[in-house]
Design a protein around this motif. Structure first.
Motif, PDB file in Angstrom:
ATOM      1  N   ALA A 100       2.924   5.358  -5.677  1.00 29.89           N
ATOM      2  CA  ALA A 100       1.761   5.308  -4.199  1.00 29.89           C
ATOM      3  C   ALA A 100       1.697   3.722  -3.946  1.00 29.89           C
ATOM      4  CB  ALA A 100       0.833   6.058  -4.278  1.00 29.89           C
ATOM      5  N   LEU A 101       1.602   2.890  -5.298  1.00 28.71           N
ATOM      6  CA  LEU A 101       1.560   1.539  -5.041  1.00 28.71           C
ATOM      7  C   LEU A 101       2.701   1.061  -4.361  1.00 28.71           C
ATOM      8  CD1 LEU A 101      -1.335   1.065  -7.698  1.00 28.71           C
ATOM      9  CD2 LEU A 101      -1.592   1.175  -5.133  1.00 28.71           C
ATOM     10  N   ALA A 102       3.752   1.214  -4.880  1.00 24.94           N
ATOM     11  CA  ALA A 102       5.481   0.698  -5.353  1.00 24.94           C
ATOM     12  C   ALA A 102       5.860   0.342  -3.468  1.00 24.94           C
ATOM     13  CB  ALA A 102       6.471   1.462  -5.580  1.00 24.94           C
ATOM     14  N   ASP A 103       6.947  -0.928  -3.378  1.00 24.03           N
ATOM     15  CA  ASP A 103       7.452  -1.769  -1.810  1.00 24.03           C
ATOM     16  C   ASP A 103       8.598   0.136  -1.584  1.00 24.03           C
ATOM     17  OD1 ASP A 103       9.813  -1.940  -3.603  1.00 24.03           O
ATOM     18  OD2 ASP A 103       8.883  -3.762  -3.919  1.00 24.03           O
ATOM     19  N   SER A 104       8.421   0.625  -2.080  1.00 27.99           N
ATOM     20  CA  SER A 104       9.388   1.987  -1.159  1.00 27.99           C
ATOM     21  C   SER A 104       9.526   3.611  -1.945  1.00 27.99           C
ATOM     22  CB  SER A 104      11.239   0.785  -1.629  1.00 27.99           C
ATOM     23  OG  SER A 104      11.296   1.467  -3.440  1.00 27.99           O
ATOM     24  N   ASP A 139      -6.036  11.428   0.337  1.00 25.12           N
ATOM     25  CA  ASP A 139      -7.036  11.573   0.816  1.00 25.12           C
ATOM     26  C   ASP A 139      -7.809  10.107   1.118  1.00 25.12           C
ATOM     27  OD1 ASP A 139      -7.559  14.686   1.637  1.00 25.12           O
ATOM     28  OD2 ASP A 139      -8.767  14.512  -0.073  1.00 25.12           O
ATOM     29  N   LEU A 140      -6.891   9.301  -0.016  1.00 24.82           N
ATOM     30  CA  LEU A 140      -7.051   7.510   0.097  1.00 24.82           C
ATOM     31  C   LEU A 140      -6.294   6.915   1.077  1.00 24.82           C
ATOM     32  CD1 LEU A 140      -7.291   7.575  -3.852  1.00 24.82           C
ATOM     33  CD2 LEU A 140      -8.932   7.636  -2.218  1.00 24.82           C
ATOM     34  N   GLY A 141      -5.314   7.915   1.730  1.00 27.87           N
ATOM     35  CA  GLY A 141      -5.232   6.730   3.594  1.00 27.87           C
ATOM     36  C   GLY A 141      -3.512   6.820   2.283  1.00 27.87           C
ATOM     37  N   GLY A 142      -2.673   7.627   1.550  1.00 29.93           N
ATOM     38  CA  GLY A 142      -1.563   7.560   1.142  1.00 29.93           C
ATOM     39  C   GLY A 142      -0.464   9.178   2.045  1.00 29.93           C
ATOM     40  N   ILE A 182       6.959  10.412  -2.450  1.00 28.95           N
ATOM     41  CA  ILE A 182       6.010   9.049  -1.925  1.00 28.95           C
ATOM     42  C   ILE A 182       6.455   8.750  -1.598  1.00 28.95           C
ATOM     43  CG2 ILE A 182       4.144   7.971  -2.828  1.00 28.95           C
ATOM     44  CD1 ILE A 182       4.453  10.055  -6.009  1.00 28.95           C
ATOM     45  N   ARG A 183       5.617   8.062  -0.058  1.00 30.26           N
ATOM     46  CA  ARG A 183       6.192   6.908   1.027  1.00 30.26           C
ATOM     47  C   ARG A 183       5.007   6.185   0.844  1.00 30.26           C
ATOM     48  NH1 ARG A 183       6.989  11.772   2.837  1.00 30.26           N
ATOM     49  NH2 ARG A 183       8.930  12.344   3.705  1.00 30.26           N
ATOM     50  N   PRO A 184       5.006   4.768   0.236  1.00 28.02           N
ATOM     51  CA  PRO A 184       3.967   4.408   0.022  1.00 28.02           C
ATOM     52  C   PRO A 184       3.072   3.664   1.613  1.00 28.02           C
ATOM     53  CG  PRO A 184       5.493   3.832  -1.383  1.00 28.02           C
ATOM     54  CD  PRO A 184       5.819   4.727  -0.161  1.00 28.02           C
ATOM     55  N   ARG A 185       1.594   3.911   1.586  1.00 25.25           N
ATOM     56  CA  ARG A 185       0.720   2.921   2.187  1.00 25.25           C
ATOM     57  C   ARG A 185      -0.081   2.645   2.064  1.00 25.25           C
ATOM     58  NH1 ARG A 185       4.397   5.363   4.664  1.00 25.25           N
ATOM     59  NH2 ARG A 185       4.710   7.020   6.375  1.00 25.25           N
TER      60      ARG A 185
END
Length: 438
Positions: free
Chosen positions: A335-339, A366-369, A380-383
């Protein structure tokens, strides 16, 4: 009573730390069962002291096994530090066993109870009623045990032991848990005819855990045939015979290195985990390969295994079927990645301490992911994430995943961080030490 929220600390600089990880829960609980079924006393050294291992020890004590806990003992063989002296005794009921929400306890102890003389009643946390137990119950009935479960196929239940079990051939659908197979293998040497287990499910998750069981059985003197030795596919055999009471040193729980190495990835720092074995059957050893693919590097050093991050995290396509327990922290890193990342092969995680796939998707979103469930995993698409309460559902690995997110996201509040005591009894302090925030 509502648990206080734990503010996950934000990393203010790159970490640079050496960490001592407690012993493996999987190895500790297998070692306790094997020692309890042995022909003479043995030692379990550097065991994990946690709720799960305490439930296992207390369950075995209820059945008549003596387990003496000592510190700084060199008696009986190698190594110092904490050690448990296990003295087998005649297994007996009536007895009451609390399985909590520990998969190893709820799966491994009913076969032991079938060898006891008398009734053994099992109960546990509410979540234990929902977790699959049919593989063990049906198999034990096939092998000659009498079990009263009210037709539920789960807990609570009573095993009516007669002091022995015929054993023999049994078919098991282990597609929801490899522990069904490990449970029967561990007690198999004490069955009159040993045991031959044929998996009739489409697949078996977490195969490395079965390989760990086989390895530990052999070290305890059992004769085991397994598919990886060139044997028949999906068939495991254990011959009847006495187990040796031995001196076993428990390896560090490599799965619990996941959040600490993740901190190196997220902060561009360096973390060394002490005493990392160069050869092991633990699934957590695959962290080396997975985290390297996500942008880090590792090497063996004198103290153990050193992992270094660059601060840049790459998305990953990963089949985590054999290492499902690593999924929560890997998902947090992703979730913290660049891709984008795709984690798959893990449908069985819906039946763990909680439905881990649904929980991870909800809490990260819920944290914006942007996490979506697939049939057998997560996409999982990082946001850009923001603070908020991260619920843990009484699941220790969700709590450590939340801590990893908190390294890079201000304001993450972790509900019930105390649930980490299941395998990391002192996690908040260890995390503060890692970040130099004591």
């Amino acid at each position: 009573m509502t648990e206080a929220l734990w503010p996950a600390p934000v990393a203010t600089s790159a970490v640079d730390a050496t960490v001592t990880i407690p012993g493996s829960k999987s190895a500790t609980n297998r070692a306790l069962v094997l020692a309890a079924l042995a022909a003479r006393p043995g030692w379990v050294r550097r065991p994990l002291r946690s709720r799960d291992s305490q439930l296992m020890a207390d369950g075995l004590r209820a059945l008549g096994v003596s387990i003496e806990e000592t510190v700084n003992s060199d008696a009986g063989g190698t190594g110092g530090g904490e050690a448990w002296r296990v003295i087998p005794g005649p297994l007996h009921g009536p007895a009451q066993v609390d399985v909590g929400n520990a998969g190893t306890v709820m799966r491994f102890l009913p076969p032991v109870a079938a060898l006891a003389d008398g009734p053994v009643h099992f109960d546990g946390d509410p979540r234990s009623y929902e977790r699959p137990q049919h593989g063990v119950i049906n198999a034990l009935r096939t092998l000659g045990a009498r079990i009263d479960d009210g037709g539920r196929g789960g807990f609570p239940l009573t095993v009516h032991g007669t002091g022995s079990l015929d054993g023999g051939l049994v078919e098991v659908d282990a597609s929801t848990s490899s522990q069904f197979i490990s449970a029967l293998l561990l007690s198999g040497p004490r069955f009159n005819n040993g045991v031959e287990i044929r998996n009739v499910g489409e697949t078996v998750p977490s195969l490395p855990h079965i390989r760990m069981t086989v390895d530990m059985l052999r070290k305890a003197g059992a004769q085991v045939d397994a598919p990886e030795d060139g044997g028949e596919k999906d068939v495991w055999r254990v011959a009847p015979g006495a187990l040796i009471g031995r001196d076993l040193v428990v390896e560090p729980d490599l799965s619990n290195a996941a959040p600490f190495f993740a901190a190196a990835l997220v902060t561009g720092g360096r973390v060394t985990v002490r005493d990392w074995p160069k050869h092991t059957y633990q699934p957590g050893d695959q962290l080396r390969e997975i985290y390297t693919a996500m942008g880090g590097s590792c090497r063996f050093v004198e103290d153990g295994l050193e992992f270094t991050g660059t601060g840049r995290i790459q998305g990953i396509e990963a089949d985590l079927h054999d290492v499902g327990e690593l999924t929560p922290v890997i998902a947090a890193v992703a979730a913290l990645a660049d891709s984008e990342s795709h984690l798959y092969g893990i449908a069985h995680l819906r039946l763990h301490e909680t439905d881990r796939l649904a929980a991870l998707a909800k809490e990260i979103n819920d944290l914006g992911g942007d996490v979506t469930e697939t049939e057998d995993g997560l996409r999982i698409r990082p946001r850009k994430l923001h603070g908020g309460v991260f619920h843990t559902y009484e699941d220790h690995r969700l709590a450590t995943a939340a801590a990893v997110l908190g390294l890079a996201v201000e304001g993450v509040q972790v509900e019930n961080v105390a649930t980490t005591a299941k395998t990391l009894p002192d996690f908040p302090r260890m995390w503060a030490d890692l970040l130099g925030q004591v």
